[in-house]
Design a protein around this motif. Structure first.
Motif, PDB file in Angstrom:
ATOM      1  N   GLU A 190       0.822  -1.199   0.000  1.00 15.97           N
ATOM      2  CA  GLU A 190       0.000   0.000   0.000  1.00 15.97           C
ATOM      3  C   GLU A 190       0.866   1.263   0.000  1.00 15.97           C
ATOM      4  O   GLU A 190       0.549   2.246  -0.675  1.00 15.97           O
ATOM      5  CB  GLU A 190      -0.928   0.000   1.227  1.00 15.97           C
ATOM      6  CG  GLU A 190      -1.836   1.218   1.331  1.00 15.97           C
ATOM      7  CD  GLU A 190      -2.751   1.405   0.131  1.00 15.97           C
ATOM      8  OE1 GLU A 190      -3.062   2.577  -0.187  1.00 15.97           O
ATOM      9  OE2 GLU A 190      -3.137   0.400  -0.520  1.00 15.97           O
ATOM     10  N   TYR A 191       1.977   1.228   0.735  1.00 13.96           N
ATOM     11  CA  TYR A 191       2.888   2.377   0.764  1.00 13.96           C
ATOM     12  C   TYR A 191       3.477   2.613  -0.622  1.00 13.96           C
ATOM     13  O   TYR A 191       3.572   3.754  -1.091  1.00 13.96           O
ATOM     14  CB  TYR A 191       4.006   2.116   1.775  1.00 13.96           C
ATOM     15  CG  TYR A 191       4.843   3.336   2.105  1.00 13.96           C
ATOM     16  CD1 TYR A 191       4.375   4.295   2.996  1.00 13.96           C
ATOM     17  CD2 TYR A 191       6.099   3.525   1.538  1.00 13.96           C
ATOM     18  CE1 TYR A 191       5.137   5.418   3.316  1.00 13.96           C
ATOM     19  CE2 TYR A 191       6.867   4.638   1.849  1.00 13.96           C
ATOM     20  CZ  TYR A 191       6.376   5.583   2.735  1.00 13.96           C
ATOM     21  OH  TYR A 191       7.135   6.690   3.040  1.00 13.96           O
ATOM     22  N   THR A 192       3.849   1.525  -1.295  1.00 13.63           N
ATOM     23  CA  THR A 192       4.403   1.625  -2.651  1.00 13.63           C
ATOM     24  C   THR A 192       3.351   2.115  -3.641  1.00 13.63           C
ATOM     25  O   THR A 192       3.656   2.893  -4.552  1.00 13.63           O
ATOM     26  CB  THR A 192       4.940   0.245  -3.104  1.00 13.63           C
ATOM     27  OG1 THR A 192       5.850  -0.253  -2.135  1.00 13.63           O
ATOM     28  CG2 THR A 192       5.663   0.356  -4.431  1.00 13.63           C
ATOM     29  N   ILE A 193       2.108   1.671  -3.453  1.00 12.61           N
ATOM     30  CA  ILE A 193       1.008   2.124  -4.317  1.00 12.61           C
ATOM     31  C   ILE A 193       0.796   3.631  -4.168  1.00 12.61           C
ATOM     32  O   ILE A 193       0.585   4.346  -5.157  1.00 12.61           O
ATOM     33  CB  ILE A 193      -0.293   1.357  -3.985  1.00 12.61           C
ATOM     34  CG1 ILE A 193      -0.176  -0.105  -4.444  1.00 12.61           C
ATOM     35  CG2 ILE A 193      -1.504   2.025  -4.652  1.00 12.61           C
ATOM     36  CD1 ILE A 193      -1.289  -0.998  -3.950  1.00 12.61           C
ATOM     37  N   GLN A 194       0.877   4.111  -2.934  1.00 12.04           N
ATOM     38  CA  GLN A 194       0.715   5.549  -2.694  1.00 12.04           C
ATOM     39  C   GLN A 194       1.853   6.340  -3.349  1.00 12.04           C
ATOM     40  O   GLN A 194       1.648   7.456  -3.840  1.00 12.04           O
ATOM     41  CB  GLN A 194       0.658   5.832  -1.194  1.00 12.04           C
ATOM     42  CG  GLN A 194      -0.593   5.318  -0.506  1.00 12.04           C
ATOM     43  CD  GLN A 194      -1.876   5.855  -1.131  1.00 12.04           C
ATOM     44  OE1 GLN A 194      -1.975   7.037  -1.467  1.00 12.04           O
ATOM     45  NE2 GLN A 194      -2.858   4.980  -1.299  1.00 12.04           N
ATOM     46  N   GLN A 195       3.058   5.757  -3.352  1.00  8.34           N
ATOM     47  CA  GLN A 195       4.179   6.413  -4.028  1.00  8.34           C
ATOM     48  C   GLN A 195       3.918   6.516  -5.529  1.00  8.34           C
ATOM     49  O   GLN A 195       4.210   7.544  -6.150  1.00  8.34           O
ATOM     50  CB  GLN A 195       5.475   5.633  -3.775  1.00  8.34           C
ATOM     51  CG  GLN A 195       6.015   5.772  -2.360  1.00  8.34           C
ATOM     52  CD  GLN A 195       7.342   5.070  -2.196  1.00  8.34           C
ATOM     53  OE1 GLN A 195       7.585   4.014  -2.785  1.00  8.34           O
ATOM     54  NE2 GLN A 195       8.215   5.646  -1.387  1.00  8.34           N
ATOM     55  N   LEU A 196       3.365   5.455  -6.119  1.00  9.19           N
ATOM     56  CA  LEU A 196       3.049   5.474  -7.548  1.00  9.19           C
ATOM     57  C   LEU A 196       1.990   6.530  -7.851  1.00  9.19           C
ATOM     58  O   LEU A 196       2.114   7.282  -8.825  1.00  9.19           O
ATOM     59  CB  LEU A 196       2.568   4.092  -8.003  1.00  9.19           C
ATOM     60  CG  LEU A 196       2.107   3.996  -9.466  1.00  9.19           C
ATOM     61  CD1 LEU A 196       3.249   4.362 -10.414  1.00  9.19           C
ATOM     62  CD2 LEU A 196       1.573   2.606  -9.776  1.00  9.19           C
ATOM     63  N   LYS A 197       0.956   6.601  -7.034  1.00  3.17           N
ATOM     64  CA  LYS A 197      -0.099   7.594  -7.227  1.00  3.17           C
ATOM     65  C   LYS A 197       0.485   9.012  -7.166  1.00  3.17           C
ATOM     66  O   LYS A 197       0.097   9.888  -7.938  1.00  3.17           O
ATOM     67  CB  LYS A 197      -1.192   7.422  -6.174  1.00  3.17           C
ATOM     68  CG  LYS A 197      -2.046   6.178  -6.359  1.00  3.17           C
ATOM     69  CD  LYS A 197      -3.108   6.078  -5.276  1.00  3.17           C
ATOM     70  CE  LYS A 197      -3.997   4.854  -5.502  1.00  3.17           C
ATOM     71  NZ  LYS A 197      -5.026   4.719  -4.438  1.00  3.17           N
TER      72      LYS A 197
END
Length: 384
Positions: A190-197
């Protein structure tokens, strides 16, 4: 009794003198450098800290010890190009159930910096995290702000990791441990997904290149074109472009990038045989643990397959000793980031990584981590 007191008094005297010398020497040494880092972290206390830094090209690394007094610190470092660093103290680490230390991202102080810059780090330390903001460097400012906005995610991951460690140490039910591990990896993702967003929303910010670089291969290839040319022209942007080029060069079915060790080895000379490139390190527990099975398969298929070990991030003396101790009889090469960076050619970031190459020199598949999938595939190929 008097003798014991006298010995203790002398011992304490020596320790005091030694501490004073260390502090004075450290203070002088820590004023050398073209970059200044200062700050205050409430709750950190007074203690020694380790500072580890590296330039973005990995051409220069440094370690130094600094003194933090009541949470305040100030020191200089030398960077000849943009780079990054981390400040670590003993009380930033958690204690595993076994008593060994455990470091987590929620409690590290990390920064980016350019030559001749001055940055300030200010925040506070809590039970499970250090919450801080950085000023003076764009990437540090953007990264620390993003981190602060997502600190709950990092804290949750830390709490789960500590629970998993404790349950594993005390032999709890494996199904329970597996369920918590799934939650842990979900939290990390989820942390990595937020970085992508963030990167998609802010293609003109330098930190977006860093955040995109934390994604998987397909995601990097897909979203690299959205980054602005200014971002792609930074050190990290250039590294991402190079990484995508390597991704494409190492796709299944492509000719494997050649590996040449002057006078010792040339990958193109092995056409006509299957080849296994094994990227490993003496420091990698999974790599060393997998050697017995590698030895078995080397004995089993040595007439049909050329095994090539490539040791990474190792000193030559440690590497040669390990080869002897583990009885590694197949070809062994030492990766040199300054001369022959074979790991970079294949974009290896997970250890061990095994690259299976066919008789025409084309990549069949790349296997990351130690698993039976590689051996199953090798058996299937050679028993057809």
């Amino acid at each position: 009794m008097r003798k014991i007191k006298k010995v203790l008094k002398v011992f304490l005297y020596i320790i005091t003198i030694f501490t004073i010398v260390v502090v004075i020497t450290s203070s002088i040494f820590n004023r050398i450098g073209n970059c200044m880092i200062e700050g205050k972290i409430k709750g950190l206390g007074t203690r020694l800290a380790l500072v580890a830094g590296v330039t973005n090209s990995n051409s220069n690394k440094f370690f130094k010890v600094i003194l933090i007094v009541n949470g305040k610190f100030s020191f200089n470092v030398k960077y000849n190009e943009s780079g990054r660093g981390r400040i670590i103290t003993w009380n930033m680490l958690f204690k595993r159930a076994s008593g060994k230390p455990l470091g987590t991202r929620s409690k590290f102080l990390e920064f980016s910096i350019n030559p001749n810059e001055k940055i300030s780090i200010n925040g506070s330390m809590n039970k499970y995290s250090i919450n801080y903001l950085i000023s003076g460097n764009k990437i540090s400012e953007q990264t620390s702000k993003f981190r602060q906005e997502n600190i709950d995610n990092l804290v949750h991951a830390t709490q789960l990791e500590l629970i998993i460690d404790s349950l594993t140490f005390y032999g709890a039910n494996e199904n329970l441990i597996d369920s918590i591990k799934r939650e842990f990896y979900k939290t990390r993702r989820e942390y990595t997904i937020q970085q992508l967003k963030y990167a998609i929303k802010n293609p003109n910010q330098e930190v977006s290149a860093t955040f995109l670089g934390n994604q998987d291969k397909d995601t990097i290839i897909k979203y690299l074109p959205i980054l602005s040319e200014n971002v792609l022209s930074t050190d990290i942007g250039k590294e991402l472009r190079e990484r995508v080029l390597v991704y494409k060069q190492t796709e299944v079915g492509n000719l494997a990038p050649n590996i040449v060790e002057s006078g010792l080895f040339n990958l193109t000379n092995l056409k006509g045989k299957y080849v296994v490139l094994d990227f490993w390190g003496t420091w990698c527990g999974a790599c060393v643990k997998g050697f017995p099975k590698m030895r078995d398969y080397y004995s089993k298929y040595r007439s049909k397959v050329e095994f090539v070990g490539i040791s990474c991030n190792d000193k030559k003396s440690v590497w040669t000793k390990c080869i002897k101790d583990e009885g590694l009889q197949w070809t062994q090469l030492l990766n040199d980031v300054d001369k022959n960076d074979f790991a970079r050619q294949y974009n290896v970031s997970v250890f061990p990584t095994k690259v299976l190459i066919d008789k025409e020199g084309k990549i069949i598949k790349i296997f990351e981590g130690e698993s039976n999938d590689f051996y199953t595939k090798l058996d299937a190929l050679l028993q057809e």
